[in-house]
Design a protein around this motif. Structure first.
Motif, PDB file in Angstrom:
ATOM      1  N   LEU A   1       0.835  -1.197   0.000  1.00 58.18           N
ATOM      2  CA  LEU A   1       0.000   0.000   0.000  1.00 58.18           C
ATOM      3  C   LEU A   1       0.871   1.248   0.000  1.00 58.18           C
ATOM      4  CD1 LEU A   1      -2.623  -1.039   2.700  1.00 58.18           C
ATOM      5  CD2 LEU A   1      -2.825  -1.269   0.216  1.00 58.18           C
ATOM      6  N   ASP A   2       0.434   2.280  -0.715  1.00 52.00           N
ATOM      7  CA  ASP A   2       1.169   3.539  -0.705  1.00 52.00           C
ATOM      8  C   ASP A   2       0.766   4.377   0.502  1.00 52.00           C
ATOM      9  OD1 ASP A   2      -1.311   4.681  -1.382  1.00 52.00           O
ATOM     10  OD2 ASP A   2      -0.800   4.886  -3.496  1.00 52.00           O
ATOM     11  N   ASN A   3       1.500   5.444   0.738  1.00 45.22           N
ATOM     12  CA  ASN A   3       1.252   6.284   1.918  1.00 45.22           C
ATOM     13  C   ASN A   3      -0.151   6.879   1.905  1.00 45.22           C
ATOM     14  OD1 ASN A   3       3.751   5.905   3.134  1.00 45.22           O
ATOM     15  ND2 ASN A   3       4.675   7.692   2.170  1.00 45.22           N
ATOM     16  N   ARG A   4      -0.628   7.274   0.739  1.00 39.94           N
ATOM     17  CA  ARG A   4      -1.963   7.865   0.643  1.00 39.94           C
ATOM     18  C   ARG A   4      -3.027   6.875   1.117  1.00 39.94           C
ATOM     19  NH1 ARG A   4      -5.680   6.675  -2.924  1.00 39.94           N
ATOM     20  NH2 ARG A   4      -7.476   8.083  -3.231  1.00 39.94           N
ATOM     21  N   THR A   5      -2.980   5.648   0.607  1.00 36.19           N
ATOM     22  CA  THR A   5      -3.971   4.638   0.993  1.00 36.19           C
ATOM     23  C   THR A   5      -3.853   4.306   2.468  1.00 36.19           C
ATOM     24  OG1 THR A   5      -3.885   3.716  -1.247  1.00 36.19           O
ATOM     25  CG2 THR A   5      -4.848   2.334   0.475  1.00 36.19           C
ATOM     26  N   ARG A   6      -2.625   4.194   2.959  1.00 38.87           N
ATOM     27  CA  ARG A   6      -2.425   3.886   4.374  1.00 38.87           C
ATOM     28  C   ARG A   6      -3.035   4.971   5.267  1.00 38.87           C
ATOM     29  NH1 ARG A   6       1.003  -0.348   5.432  1.00 38.87           N
ATOM     30  NH2 ARG A   6       2.198  -1.130   3.651  1.00 38.87           N
ATOM     31  N   GLU A   7      -2.839   6.216   4.900  1.00 36.77           N
ATOM     32  CA  GLU A   7      -3.383   7.281   5.739  1.00 36.77           C
ATOM     33  C   GLU A   7      -4.913   7.323   5.687  1.00 36.77           C
ATOM     34  OE1 GLU A   7      -2.035   9.351   8.142  1.00 36.77           O
ATOM     35  OE2 GLU A   7      -0.568   7.751   7.854  1.00 36.77           O
ATOM     36  N   LEU A   8      -5.500   7.037   4.547  1.00 40.79           N
ATOM     37  CA  LEU A   8      -6.959   6.996   4.472  1.00 40.79           C
ATOM     38  C   LEU A   8      -7.511   5.827   5.277  1.00 40.79           C
ATOM     39  CD1 LEU A   8      -7.520   7.972   0.723  1.00 40.79           C
ATOM     40  CD2 LEU A   8      -7.875   9.410   2.752  1.00 40.79           C
ATOM     41  N   ILE A   9      -6.795   4.709   5.323  1.00 35.70           N
ATOM     42  CA  ILE A   9      -7.179   3.595   6.195  1.00 35.70           C
ATOM     43  C   ILE A   9      -7.081   4.021   7.655  1.00 35.70           C
ATOM     44  CG2 ILE A   9      -6.410   1.333   7.047  1.00 35.70           C
ATOM     45  CD1 ILE A   9      -5.645   0.688   4.113  1.00 35.70           C
ATOM     46  N   THR A  10      -5.984   4.657   8.009  1.00 34.94           N
ATOM     47  CA  THR A  10      -5.797   5.100   9.399  1.00 34.94           C
ATOM     48  C   THR A  10      -6.893   6.072   9.803  1.00 34.94           C
ATOM     49  OG1 THR A  10      -3.397   4.829   9.180  1.00 34.94           O
ATOM     50  CG2 THR A  10      -4.195   6.188  11.006  1.00 34.94           C
ATOM     51  N   ILE A  11      -7.201   7.028   8.955  1.00 36.79           N
ATOM     52  CA  ILE A  11      -8.246   8.015   9.249  1.00 36.79           C
ATOM     53  C   ILE A  11      -9.593   7.316   9.440  1.00 36.79           C
ATOM     54  CG2 ILE A  11      -9.598   9.893   8.205  1.00 36.79           C
ATOM     55  CD1 ILE A  11      -6.848  10.820   6.966  1.00 36.79           C
ATOM     56  N   THR A  12      -9.883   6.325   8.620  1.00 38.87           N
ATOM     57  CA  THR A  12     -11.126   5.568   8.757  1.00 38.87           C
ATOM     58  C   THR A  12     -11.217   4.911  10.128  1.00 38.87           C
ATOM     59  OG1 THR A  12     -11.275   5.121   6.373  1.00 38.87           O
ATOM     60  CG2 THR A  12     -12.444   3.611   7.841  1.00 38.87           C
ATOM     61  N   VAL A  13     -10.167   4.210  10.529  1.00 35.98           N
ATOM     62  CA  VAL A  13     -10.188   3.487  11.803  1.00 35.98           C
ATOM     63  C   VAL A  13     -10.270   4.457  12.976  1.00 35.98           C
ATOM     64  CG1 VAL A  13      -8.943   1.882  13.297  1.00 35.98           C
ATOM     65  CG2 VAL A  13      -8.934   1.533  10.826  1.00 35.98           C
ATOM     66  N   LEU A  14      -9.556   5.568  12.908  1.00 32.80           N
ATOM     67  CA  LEU A  14      -9.592   6.533  13.998  1.00 32.80           C
ATOM     68  C   LEU A  14     -10.967   7.190  14.110  1.00 32.80           C
ATOM     69  CD1 LEU A  14      -6.081   8.177  13.510  1.00 32.80           C
ATOM     70  CD2 LEU A  14      -6.739   6.471  15.228  1.00 32.80           C
ATOM     71  N   ALA A  15     -11.637   7.396  12.979  1.00 32.85           N
ATOM     72  CA  ALA A  15     -13.001   7.921  13.025  1.00 32.85           C
ATOM     73  C   ALA A  15     -13.945   6.919  13.678  1.00 32.85           C
ATOM     74  CB  ALA A  15     -13.480   8.265  11.617  1.00 32.85           C
ATOM     75  N   VAL A  16     -13.811   5.638  13.322  1.00 35.47           N
ATOM     76  CA  VAL A  16     -14.633   4.589  13.932  1.00 35.47           C
ATOM     77  C   VAL A  16     -14.412   4.549  15.435  1.00 35.47           C
ATOM     78  CG1 VAL A  16     -14.997   2.091  14.083  1.00 35.47           C
ATOM     79  CG2 VAL A  16     -14.734   3.175  11.848  1.00 35.47           C
TER      80      VAL A  16
END
Length: 249
Positions: free
Chosen positions: A47-62
């Motif tokens: 995964l690239d940095n962009r995708t990783r950060e969008l995954i992280t943001i998703t989990v932190l929002a949850v």
């Protein structure tokens, strides 16, 4: 490079600064955290940095971990996520975590945007009129999921047997999947991670893993996304999700 060197490299890429050495009140814990996440996990999978950060943001929002969410909104912007992309991964949490928690995440995101002088509101991403929500949502839903929900809840009294699948089609798919800012493949992958982080949604984790594969993700994408999400949601939820999707791998 060893993991300490990789941590320093990744931390600079994401945050534009160096990781903790002996600063702060709990430097030992921060060294464990940073070296594991940014020195190991971020280098596992493709995964690239962009995708990783969008995954992280998703989990932190949850998880409603809003201070960390603000940090990763900044990191997402730093590695090339657009404000609209970040907003879309947060907006699409609403059908799964509810409006109040989504509003909390939006407020945290907007604090960062205001501090970064990003004009609000962001550009409109709607593509359909209100009267089109059902048909447009169904056009996305049926190729991925068929009529499973409508059939599954046909045992309900007539009003509810009609309302439950219609609300799902109009709200989840019509209101969100039809928006610009993310494509279908990205939406399905991030929702798969979202449901894994939520816990107690094993059937939906399986369904959205299958949907992600139909939308163009690979099984390696699913595994890399889960592993990246693990430090933010914990091993048990990652392992539960892995168990749920085992037949698909």
């Amino acid at each position: 490079m060893n993991r300490i060197q990789q941590c320093e490299e990744k931390f600079m890429e994401l945050f534009g600064t160096t990781p903790v050495k002996n600063e702060g009140t709990d430097p030992e814990f921060m060294r464990i955290l940073q070296r594991f996440i940014f020195g190991e996990v971020c280098y596992t999978g493709k995964l690239d940095n962009r995708t990783r950060e969008l995954i992280t943001i998703t989990v932190l929002a949850v998880n409603q971990t809003l201070p960390q969410l603000k940090s990763h909104v900044k990191a997402g912007l730093h590695v090339g996520c657009t404000p609209v992309e970040i907003r879309e991964v947060i907006y699409q949490c609403a059908p799964f975590i509810g409006f109040p928690k989504t509003l909390n995440a939006i407020a945290a995101m907007n604090e960062v945007y205001t501090a970064q002088n990003i004009p609000l509101p962001l550009e409109n991403q709607e593509t359909i009129q209100d009267k089109e929500r059902y048909q447009a949502g169904l056009a996305v839903q049926e190729p991925l999921y068929g009529s499973e929900i409508r059939e599954k809840y046909s045992y309900l009294p007539d009003e509810y047997a009609e309302a439950v699948p219609r609300f799902l089609t109009e709200f989840c798919f019509g209101d969100f999947y039809t928006r610009k800012g993310l494509n279908e493949k990205e939406r399905e992958l991030f929702i798969f991670v979202l449901l894994s982080a939520l816990g107690g949604a094993d059937l939906q984790v399986y369904s959205h893993a299958a949907g992600a594969l139909k939308s163009g993700s690979t099984s390696e994408d699913l595994l890399a996304a889960l592993l990246h999400a693990m430090p933010y949601m914990g091993f048990p939820r990652m392992l539960n999700a892995l168990n749920s999707i085992r037949p698909l791998l």
